[in-house]
Design an enzyme around this catalytic site. Sequence first.
Site, PDB file in Angstrom:
ATOM      1  N   PHE A 124      33.233  54.570  61.669  1.00  0.00           N
ATOM      2  CA  PHE A 124      33.062  55.761  60.828  1.00  0.00           C
ATOM      3  C   PHE A 124      33.626  56.946  61.603  1.00  0.00           C
ATOM      4  O   PHE A 124      33.181  57.218  62.720  1.00  0.00           O
ATOM      5  CB  PHE A 124      31.557  55.924  60.590  1.00  0.00           C
ATOM      6  CG  PHE A 124      31.112  57.095  59.768  1.00  0.00           C
ATOM      7  CD1 PHE A 124      31.125  57.034  58.380  1.00  0.00           C
ATOM      8  CD2 PHE A 124      30.596  58.235  60.375  1.00  0.00           C
ATOM      9  CE1 PHE A 124      30.648  58.099  57.617  1.00  0.00           C
ATOM     10  CE2 PHE A 124      30.113  59.305  59.620  1.00  0.00           C
ATOM     11  CZ  PHE A 124      30.141  59.233  58.236  1.00  0.00           C
ATOM     12  N   GLY A 132      31.591  68.562  65.839  1.00  0.00           N
ATOM     13  CA  GLY A 132      30.583  67.500  65.892  1.00  0.00           C
ATOM     14  C   GLY A 132      29.447  67.801  64.938  1.00  0.00           C
ATOM     15  O   GLY A 132      29.351  67.246  63.846  1.00  0.00           O
ATOM     16  N   TRP A 157      34.066  60.097  69.592  1.00  0.00           N
ATOM     17  CA  TRP A 157      32.716  59.500  69.571  1.00  0.00           C
ATOM     18  C   TRP A 157      32.630  58.384  68.533  1.00  0.00           C
ATOM     19  O   TRP A 157      31.622  58.260  67.837  1.00  0.00           O
ATOM     20  CB  TRP A 157      31.613  60.543  69.270  1.00  0.00           C
ATOM     21  CG  TRP A 157      31.739  61.833  69.992  1.00  0.00           C
ATOM     22  CD1 TRP A 157      31.814  63.069  69.448  1.00  0.00           C
ATOM     23  CD2 TRP A 157      31.789  62.012  71.415  1.00  0.00           C
ATOM     24  NE1 TRP A 157      31.934  64.016  70.424  1.00  0.00           N
ATOM     25  CE2 TRP A 157      31.916  63.393  71.646  1.00  0.00           C
ATOM     26  CE3 TRP A 157      31.762  61.152  72.513  1.00  0.00           C
ATOM     27  CZ2 TRP A 157      32.008  63.936  72.925  1.00  0.00           C
ATOM     28  CZ3 TRP A 157      31.851  61.684  73.791  1.00  0.00           C
ATOM     29  CH2 TRP A 157      31.962  63.054  73.970  1.00  0.00           C
ATOM     30  N   ILE A 158      33.694  57.605  68.419  1.00  0.00           N
ATOM     31  CA  ILE A 158      33.734  56.594  67.368  1.00  0.00           C
ATOM     32  C   ILE A 158      33.148  55.271  67.875  1.00  0.00           C
ATOM     33  O   ILE A 158      33.824  54.511  68.585  1.00  0.00           O
ATOM     34  CB  ILE A 158      35.176  56.398  66.829  1.00  0.00           C
ATOM     35  CG1 ILE A 158      35.795  57.759  66.441  1.00  0.00           C
ATOM     36  CG2 ILE A 158      35.162  55.418  65.649  1.00  0.00           C
ATOM     37  CD1 ILE A 158      34.977  58.588  65.450  1.00  0.00           C
ATOM     38  N   ARG A 269       0.632  44.197  87.918  1.00  0.00           N
ATOM     39  CA  ARG A 269       0.792  45.009  89.126  1.00  0.00           C
ATOM     40  C   ARG A 269      -0.570  45.475  89.648  1.00  0.00           C
ATOM     41  O   ARG A 269      -1.362  46.051  88.894  1.00  0.00           O
ATOM     42  CB  ARG A 269       1.657  46.221  88.791  1.00  0.00           C
ATOM     43  CG  ARG A 269       1.770  47.243  89.883  1.00  0.00           C
ATOM     44  CD  ARG A 269       2.614  46.740  91.016  1.00  0.00           C
ATOM     45  NE  ARG A 269       2.684  47.735  92.088  1.00  0.00           N
ATOM     46  CZ  ARG A 269       3.295  47.507  93.243  1.00  0.00           C
ATOM     47  NH1 ARG A 269       3.877  46.339  93.486  1.00  0.00           N
ATOM     48  NH2 ARG A 269       3.331  48.459  94.155  1.00  0.00           N
ATOM     49  N   GLU A 364      24.680  60.649  65.002  1.00  0.00           N
ATOM     50  CA  GLU A 364      24.308  60.797  63.579  1.00  0.00           C
ATOM     51  C   GLU A 364      23.473  62.062  63.335  1.00  0.00           C
ATOM     52  O   GLU A 364      22.564  62.090  62.515  1.00  0.00           O
ATOM     53  CB  GLU A 364      23.641  59.522  63.050  1.00  0.00           C
ATOM     54  CG  GLU A 364      24.621  58.350  63.128  1.00  0.00           C
ATOM     55  CD  GLU A 364      24.306  57.193  62.222  1.00  0.00           C
ATOM     56  OE1 GLU A 364      23.742  57.424  61.149  1.00  0.00           O
ATOM     57  OE2 GLU A 364      24.654  56.058  62.594  1.00  0.00           O
TER      58      GLU A 364
HETATM   59  N1  CAA Z   1      23.488  64.901  50.528  1.00  0.00           N
HETATM   60  C1  CAA Z   1      24.381  65.348  49.612  1.00  0.00           C
HETATM   61  N2  CAA Z   1      24.953  66.567  49.703  1.00  0.00           N
HETATM   62  C2  CAA Z   1      24.619  67.351  50.744  1.00  0.00           C
HETATM   63  C3  CAA Z   1      23.705  66.960  51.726  1.00  0.00           C
HETATM   64  C4  CAA Z   1      23.119  65.676  51.582  1.00  0.00           C
HETATM   65  N3  CAA Z   1      22.237  65.228  52.478  1.00  0.00           N
HETATM   66  N4  CAA Z   1      23.570  67.933  52.640  1.00  0.00           N
HETATM   67  C5  CAA Z   1      24.370  68.934  52.243  1.00  0.00           C
HETATM   68  N5  CAA Z   1      25.007  68.584  51.111  1.00  0.00           N
HETATM   69  C6  CAA Z   1      25.932  69.398  50.324  1.00  0.00           C
HETATM   70  C7  CAA Z   1      25.293  70.736  49.985  1.00  0.00           C
HETATM   71  O1  CAA Z   1      24.522  70.655  48.818  1.00  0.00           O
HETATM   72  C8  CAA Z   1      26.499  71.621  49.828  1.00  0.00           C
HETATM   73  O2  CAA Z   1      27.025  71.421  48.528  1.00  0.00           O
HETATM   74  P1  CAA Z   1      27.647  72.655  47.696  1.00  0.00           P
HETATM   75  O3  CAA Z   1      28.786  73.161  48.548  1.00  0.00           O
HETATM   76  O4  CAA Z   1      28.093  72.027  46.417  1.00  0.00           O
HETATM   77  O5  CAA Z   1      26.554  73.671  47.547  1.00  0.00           O
HETATM   78  C9  CAA Z   1      27.493  71.060  50.803  1.00  0.00           C
HETATM   79  O6  CAA Z   1      27.080  69.710  51.081  1.00  0.00           O
HETATM   80  C10 CAA Z   1      27.537  71.834  52.096  1.00  0.00           C
HETATM   81  O7  CAA Z   1      26.230  71.882  52.609  1.00  0.00           O
HETATM   82  P2  CAA Z   1      25.802  72.905  53.757  1.00  0.00           P
HETATM   83  O8  CAA Z   1      26.241  74.288  53.389  1.00  0.00           O
HETATM   84  O9  CAA Z   1      24.373  72.668  54.073  1.00  0.00           O
HETATM   85  O10 CAA Z   1      26.762  72.394  54.934  1.00  0.00           O
HETATM   86  P3  CAA Z   1      26.866  72.867  56.431  1.00  0.00           P
HETATM   87  O11 CAA Z   1      28.312  72.949  56.771  1.00  0.00           O
HETATM   88  O12 CAA Z   1      26.002  74.048  56.698  1.00  0.00           O
HETATM   89  O13 CAA Z   1      26.293  71.590  57.223  1.00  0.00           O
HETATM   90  C11 CAA Z   1      24.656  70.162  58.231  1.00  0.00           C
HETATM   91  C12 CAA Z   1      25.030  71.074  57.065  1.00  0.00           C
HETATM   92  C13 CAA Z   1      23.320  69.538  57.896  1.00  0.00           C
HETATM   93  C14 CAA Z   1      24.562  70.957  59.506  1.00  0.00           C
HETATM   94  C15 CAA Z   1      25.729  69.070  58.361  1.00  0.00           C
HETATM   95  O14 CAA Z   1      26.943  69.596  58.757  1.00  0.00           O
HETATM   96  C16 CAA Z   1      25.368  67.974  59.339  1.00  0.00           C
HETATM   97  O15 CAA Z   1      24.648  67.032  59.000  1.00  0.00           O
HETATM   98  N6  CAA Z   1      25.886  68.023  60.603  1.00  0.00           N
HETATM   99  C17 CAA Z   1      25.733  66.916  61.540  1.00  0.00           C
HETATM  100  C18 CAA Z   1      26.855  65.939  61.404  1.00  0.00           C
HETATM  101  C19 CAA Z   1      26.525  64.595  61.973  1.00  0.00           C
HETATM  102  O16 CAA Z   1      25.432  64.067  61.785  1.00  0.00           O
HETATM  103  N7  CAA Z   1      27.498  63.989  62.664  1.00  0.00           N
HETATM  104  C20 CAA Z   1      27.332  62.694  63.196  1.00  0.00           C
HETATM  105  C21 CAA Z   1      28.631  61.937  63.087  1.00  0.00           C
HETATM  106  S1  CAA Z   1      28.529  60.193  62.931  1.00  0.00           S
HETATM  107  C22 CAA Z   1      28.330  59.602  64.474  1.00  0.00           C
HETATM  108  O17 CAA Z   1      27.412  59.985  65.122  1.00  0.00           O
HETATM  109  C23 CAA Z   1      29.360  58.666  65.032  1.00  0.00           C
HETATM  110  C24 CAA Z   1      29.016  57.261  65.160  1.00  0.00           C
HETATM  111  O18 CAA Z   1      29.910  56.464  65.299  1.00  0.00           O
HETATM  112  C25 CAA Z   1      27.608  56.770  65.173  1.00  0.00           C
END
Ligand code: CAA
Length: 383
Positions: A124, A132, A157-158, A269, A364
């Site tokens: 992913f 991030g 970080w994939i 222990r 995540e």
């Molecule tokens: N479900 C559906 N839609 C959602 C949602 C959800 N849970 N959360 C937000 N949205 C929608 C909002 O309703 C909004 O929609 P509209 O524009 O239509 O109003 C839109 O998305 C934007 O929402 P926000 O304004 O809240 O967005 P934001 O830019 O402020 O970000 C955040 C919110 C919660 C901080 C988000 O950016 C976030 O979760 N950040 C963390 C990212 C993350 O978890 N990264 C991990 C990567 S994966 C990984 O770790 C790699 C791996 O290999 C394991």
Amino acid sequence: MSMVNLTEEQGMVRKIAREFSENEIKPVASENDKNHKFPKDIVDKLSELGFMGMVVPEEYGGSGFDYLSYIIAIEEISRACASTGAIMSVNNSLVCDPIYTFGNEEQKRAYLADLTTGKKLGCFMLSEPEAGSDPASMNTRAVKKGKNYVLNGAKCWITNGAEADLAVVFASTDATKRNKGVSAFIVEMKSTGVTIGKLEDKLGIKATSTAQVYFEDCKIPATNMLGEEGDGFKIAMHTLDGGRIGIAAQAVGIAQAAIEDSVRYAKERKAFGRAISNFQGLQFMIADMATRIEASRLLTWQAAVMKDSGGKYSKNSAMAKLYASETAMWVTTKAIQIHGGFGYTTDYSVERYFRDAKITEIYEGTSEIQRNVIARETLKEIQ
Ligand code: CAA
């Protein structure tokens, strides 16, 4: 173990996952950690067990379990090896789930069975070196040219990056629209223009690969877009809502392993002429460890049940991940303390649990992002 009654099927999944973990994973977990070895043979056997596409319906090659069954399996697998739990959770939650939920019939038919049966492994790609916690500011671009999109950019970080055959990739198709300009694509890793960069040398989950990946004029058929242009951010958020429950379960599994090792060690222990389990100071640690683990498991199961019942569960999955990951860190710290000097050595597994626990507070969505999600929802709910 928890008081919540499991169905016969959920109980069976727990039994199979526990036996497989005890017999096949536990004996090699420490060696794979030391050698940074991706457990290919174990991943193949997980596919044979039907654990790599657990909630994908049978008609698409999956096992058709409910989400709680999947969560129980992740806990059991992670109790033996958190790396294996991470590999499994990425394929299930972050790859199969968005393709099943947002893919069209053709995409589901083309990709799901390969992912569920072990022919292909998924990864992913959302995060970037400078995006991030704030994925809406990503720099990877996808430009439409004829029947293709051309991808350029860098992801990092994939998890599974080095071994994956298939990726769900997020790229901006309109940078002026920030989150509304993000789109999602299914990308074959063997496509021209995809390069695996540096593999990170990490603190924990050392039996997984964590890769940087580069796209250079990588042509993706337009038919590989998931959903419509601009749907990508919501697809990512929805996917992470489910994925975070998996990470919570991984954290519970790590913490459970740590308490089990600690209790067994404390009963053996001796100090001051008695087994150290007789000392109240140590008993109080065990009591707090057990209580926090149980609370974490219940939050995790509740979030899974809410996902199964089709309601909104963003807050609950964030709560489960936040609490379970901080519990795993706390419990594994105490586990080393109970083991004393021995716990600080690689002769015992608790130092591995401690190192593995840390990532659950980061990937995540960091604990700070989970608090943002919980606060936002709570402020909306209470008027
Ligand atoms: N479900 C559906 N839609 C959602 C949602 C959800 N849970 N959360 C937000 N949205 C929608 C909002 O309703 C909004 O929609 P509209 O524009 O239509 O109003 C839109 O998305 C934007 O929402 P926000 O304004 O809240 O967005 P934001 O830019 O402020 O970000 C955040 C919110 C919660 C901080 C988000 O950016 C976030 O979760 N950040 C963390 C990212 C993350 O978890 N990264 C991990 C990567 S994966 C990984 O770790 C790699 C791996 O290999 C394991």
